[in-house]
Write a protein that holds these residues in place. Structure first.
Motif, mmCIF file in Angstrom:
data_model
loop_
_atom_site.group_PDB
_atom_site.id
_atom_site.type_symbol
_atom_site.label_atom_id
_atom_site.label_comp_id
_atom_site.label_asym_id
_atom_site.label_seq_id
_atom_site.Cartn_x
_atom_site.Cartn_y
_atom_site.Cartn_z
ATOM 1 N N SER A 95 1.207 -5.998 -4.680
ATOM 2 C CA SER A 95 0.233 -6.940 -4.291
ATOM 3 C C SER A 95 -0.119 -8.477 -3.746
ATOM 4 C CB SER A 95 -0.831 -6.514 -5.805
ATOM 5 O OG SER A 95 0.103 -7.535 -6.646
ATOM 6 N N ALA A 96 1.572 -8.993 -4.011
ATOM 7 C CA ALA A 96 2.164 -10.198 -4.035
ATOM 8 C C ALA A 96 1.928 -9.861 -2.647
ATOM 9 C CB ALA A 96 3.102 -10.762 -4.623
ATOM 10 N N ALA A 97 2.776 -8.755 -1.976
ATOM 11 C CA ALA A 97 3.155 -9.230 -1.112
ATOM 12 C C ALA A 97 1.528 -9.217 0.307
ATOM 13 C CB ALA A 97 4.210 -8.282 -0.418
ATOM 14 N N VAL A 98 0.867 -8.334 -0.459
ATOM 15 C CA VAL A 98 -0.373 -8.099 0.442
ATOM 16 C C VAL A 98 -1.088 -9.257 -0.165
ATOM 17 C CG1 VAL A 98 -2.497 -6.791 0.409
ATOM 18 C CG2 VAL A 98 -0.610 -5.800 -0.150
ATOM 19 N N ALA A 99 -1.082 -10.217 -0.553
ATOM 20 C CA ALA A 99 -1.728 -11.316 -0.827
ATOM 21 C C ALA A 99 -1.632 -12.018 0.139
ATOM 22 C CB ALA A 99 -1.684 -11.987 -2.672
ATOM 23 N N VAL A 136 19.957 3.729 -6.955
ATOM 24 C CA VAL A 136 18.930 4.144 -8.083
ATOM 25 C C VAL A 136 18.152 3.510 -8.395
ATOM 26 C CG1 VAL A 136 20.494 3.555 -9.664
ATOM 27 C CG2 VAL A 136 20.008 5.370 -9.867
ATOM 28 N N THR A 137 17.604 2.537 -8.283
ATOM 29 C CA THR A 137 16.808 1.583 -8.746
ATOM 30 C C THR A 137 15.761 1.785 -8.062
ATOM 31 O OG1 THR A 137 17.743 -0.590 -7.641
ATOM 32 C CG2 THR A 137 18.642 0.157 -10.172
ATOM 33 N N GLY A 138 15.539 1.331 -6.553
ATOM 34 C CA GLY A 138 15.272 1.705 -5.763
ATOM 35 C C GLY A 138 14.533 0.193 -5.017
ATOM 36 N N PHE A 139 15.806 -0.325 -5.820
ATOM 37 C CA PHE A 139 15.458 -1.739 -4.783
ATOM 38 C C PHE A 139 15.353 -1.925 -3.353
ATOM 39 C CE2 PHE A 139 17.493 -6.909 -5.000
ATOM 40 C CZ PHE A 139 16.082 -7.061 -4.715
ATOM 41 N N GLY A 140 16.667 -1.125 -3.115
ATOM 42 C CA GLY A 140 15.981 -1.153 -1.794
ATOM 43 C C GLY A 140 15.457 -0.607 -0.953
ATOM 44 N N VAL A 141 14.512 0.234 -1.177
ATOM 45 C CA VAL A 141 13.450 0.701 -0.789
ATOM 46 C C VAL A 141 12.288 -0.412 -0.931
ATOM 47 C CG1 VAL A 141 11.020 2.428 -1.160
ATOM 48 C CG2 VAL A 141 13.421 2.809 -0.904
ATOM 49 N N SER A 175 10.156 -2.360 2.263
ATOM 50 C CA SER A 175 9.033 -2.496 2.255
ATOM 51 C C SER A 175 8.530 -4.123 2.563
ATOM 52 C CB SER A 175 8.261 -2.128 1.077
ATOM 53 O OG SER A 175 8.567 -3.571 0.095
ATOM 54 N N ILE A 176 9.452 -5.486 2.653
ATOM 55 C CA ILE A 176 9.162 -6.323 2.671
ATOM 56 C C ILE A 176 8.930 -6.293 4.057
ATOM 57 C CG2 ILE A 176 9.904 -8.588 3.032
ATOM 58 C CD1 ILE A 176 12.016 -8.409 0.987
ATOM 59 N N ALA A 177 9.110 -5.698 4.780
ATOM 60 C CA ALA A 177 8.573 -5.246 6.520
ATOM 61 C C ALA A 177 7.130 -4.710 6.944
ATOM 62 C CB ALA A 177 9.833 -4.424 7.319
ATOM 63 N N LEU A 178 6.796 -4.668 5.873
ATOM 64 C CA LEU A 178 5.202 -4.126 6.052
ATOM 65 C C LEU A 178 4.474 -5.521 6.145
ATOM 66 C CD1 LEU A 178 5.225 -1.151 3.489
ATOM 67 C CD2 LEU A 178 5.284 -1.266 6.239
ATOM 68 N N HIS A 232 5.385 1.619 -2.587
ATOM 69 C CA HIS A 232 5.817 0.756 -1.709
ATOM 70 C C HIS A 232 6.088 0.543 -0.176
ATOM 71 C CE1 HIS A 232 7.948 -2.197 -4.546
ATOM 72 N NE2 HIS A 232 9.099 -1.228 -5.098
ATOM 73 N N MET A 233 6.420 2.198 0.061
ATOM 74 C CA MET A 233 5.928 2.423 1.828
ATOM 75 C C MET A 233 4.896 2.991 2.202
ATOM 76 S SD MET A 233 8.887 0.851 2.144
ATOM 77 C CE MET A 233 8.978 1.492 3.589
ATOM 78 N N THR A 234 3.523 2.706 1.048
ATOM 79 C CA THR A 234 2.525 3.151 1.511
ATOM 80 C C THR A 234 1.816 2.206 2.805
ATOM 81 O OG1 THR A 234 2.143 5.302 -0.044
ATOM 82 C CG2 THR A 234 0.131 3.634 0.452
ATOM 83 N N GLU A 235 1.636 2.342 3.758
ATOM 84 C CA GLU A 235 1.436 1.706 4.752
ATOM 85 C C GLU A 235 -0.395 1.310 4.368
ATOM 86 O OE1 GLU A 235 2.331 0.891 8.429
ATOM 87 O OE2 GLU A 235 4.027 3.047 7.904
ATOM 88 N N ASP A 236 -1.316 2.269 4.445
ATOM 89 C CA ASP A 236 -2.923 1.955 4.372
ATOM 90 C C ASP A 236 -2.865 1.387 2.743
ATOM 91 O OD1 ASP A 236 -5.004 1.623 3.806
ATOM 92 O OD2 ASP A 236 -5.528 4.028 4.864
ATOM 93 N N ASP A 237 -2.633 0.057 2.556
ATOM 94 C CA ASP A 237 -3.061 -0.787 1.827
ATOM 95 C C ASP A 237 -4.629 -0.488 1.331
ATOM 96 O OD1 ASP A 237 -0.774 -1.461 1.483
ATOM 97 O OD2 ASP A 237 -0.986 -3.505 2.899
ATOM 98 N N ALA A 238 -5.789 -0.610 2.314
ATOM 99 C CA ALA A 238 -6.917 -1.018 1.764
ATOM 100 C C ALA A 238 -7.117 0.917 0.602
ATOM 101 C CB ALA A 238 -7.557 -0.734 2.809
#
Length: 285
Positions: free
Chosen positions: A7-11, A45-50, A54-57, A130-136
């Motif tokens: 949500s912060a990235a989307v904001a 293992v933590t998913g931090f890489g993904v 996702s910042i790229a989105l 994280h990698m779902t592009e359809d934020d709406a």
């Protein structure tokens, strides 16, 4: 690992603030460094890489933050955004910082939880979100789920609210979002992307005036995002997750992860602002 809530990235979608956070973090974790192989495994293992990927989105939101459209930056826009938000480069930056700041003790603690069956199930759904592009669509589904919980008085909503607070407190999220916005807007202004030069003092005053609205927006978006992300996770498992996140060691891990992710996001947006000034304007995409 839901470090920076999407949500912060989307904001949006600090050098001073973020570097201060990192400096405090380094001082708080003076333990021995972790080797690169273990850090690589930690990202997975933590998913931090993904989460970093996702910042790229969020690059798609850059023109809108300037009151423009992607088409305003011509046919080179997509390539420029992909180049600036290169996922391998962002991961490398994170590894460099983590090598200097993440202790073996904290890495072991976080990795042990996320390597468990519950941890891996949580990472799976977090990575997908994280990698779902359809934020709406994601926001709409999450808000609908929250509405259903409210109607039936489901205490699950309190657990979800606790999760969002545990991974990224409101005050930290608000300050970081404001600083990322500030750094991007000022970089765009200095690079000549905007017709009129921005006054930093006036911009900060405007952000302070709108802070209450931003806080509410981030909180609401984080809650609906959590409802969507964990929609298939049982209440018992979510309670167990919340208890794990409340542990002091996990809290320190998240403080560091948030600082790293916000700094990478802010620095990439600054670079993007400079690149935007070099693109041929007015061409059709």
């Amino acid at each position: 690992m839901t470090v920076l809530t999407q949500s912060a990235a989307v904001a949006m979608r600090p050098v001073r603030l973020i570097l201060a956070i990192l400096a405090l973090t380094v001082a708080a974790f003076p333990a021995r460094a972790v080797d690169r192989d273990r850090l690589q495994a930690f990202l997975e293992v933590t998913g931090f890489g993904v989460a970093l990927d996702s910042i790229a989105l969020s690059a798609t939101d850059a023109p809108q933050m300037l009151g423009m459209q992607a088409s305003d930056f011509g046919t080179e826009w997509r390539h420029a955004a992909e180049d600036v938000f290169d996922t391998e480069g962002m991961r490398e930056t994170a590894l460099v910082i983590l090598e200097q700041t993440l202790s073996d003790e904290l890495l072991t603690h976080a990795a042990a939880f996320y390597a468990s069956p519950l941890g891996q199930r949580l990472v799976e759904v977090e990575n997908d979100s994280h990698m779902t592009e359809d934020d709406a669509a994601k926001a709409e589904r999450g808000e609908a789920l929250i509405g259903e919980m409210v109607e039936r008085g489901d205490q699950r909503i309190d657990v979800l609210r606790g999760l969002t607070t545990a991974v990224n407190g409101d005050d930290v999220a608000v300050r970081a979002v404001q600083e990322v916005q500030m750094r991007f807007l000022m970089a765009a202004s200095h690079a000549g992307v905007l017709e009129n030069e921005l006054d930093e003092g006036a911009l900060r005053a405007l952000m302070r005036a709108n802070e209450a609205d931003l806080r509410v927006s981030l909180s609401k978006s984080a809650l609906s995002g959590a409802a969507y992300t964990y929609r298939d996770i049982s209440n018992d498992d979510l309670v167990a997750y919340l208890e794990a996140l409340k542990e002091p060691q996990m809290q320190r891990v998240y403080e560091l992860m948030n600082a790293v992710q916000y700094e990478i996001m802010a620095s990439r947006f600054e670079v993007l602002a400079v690149r935007m000034a070099t693109l041929n304007r007015g061409q059709d995409l």
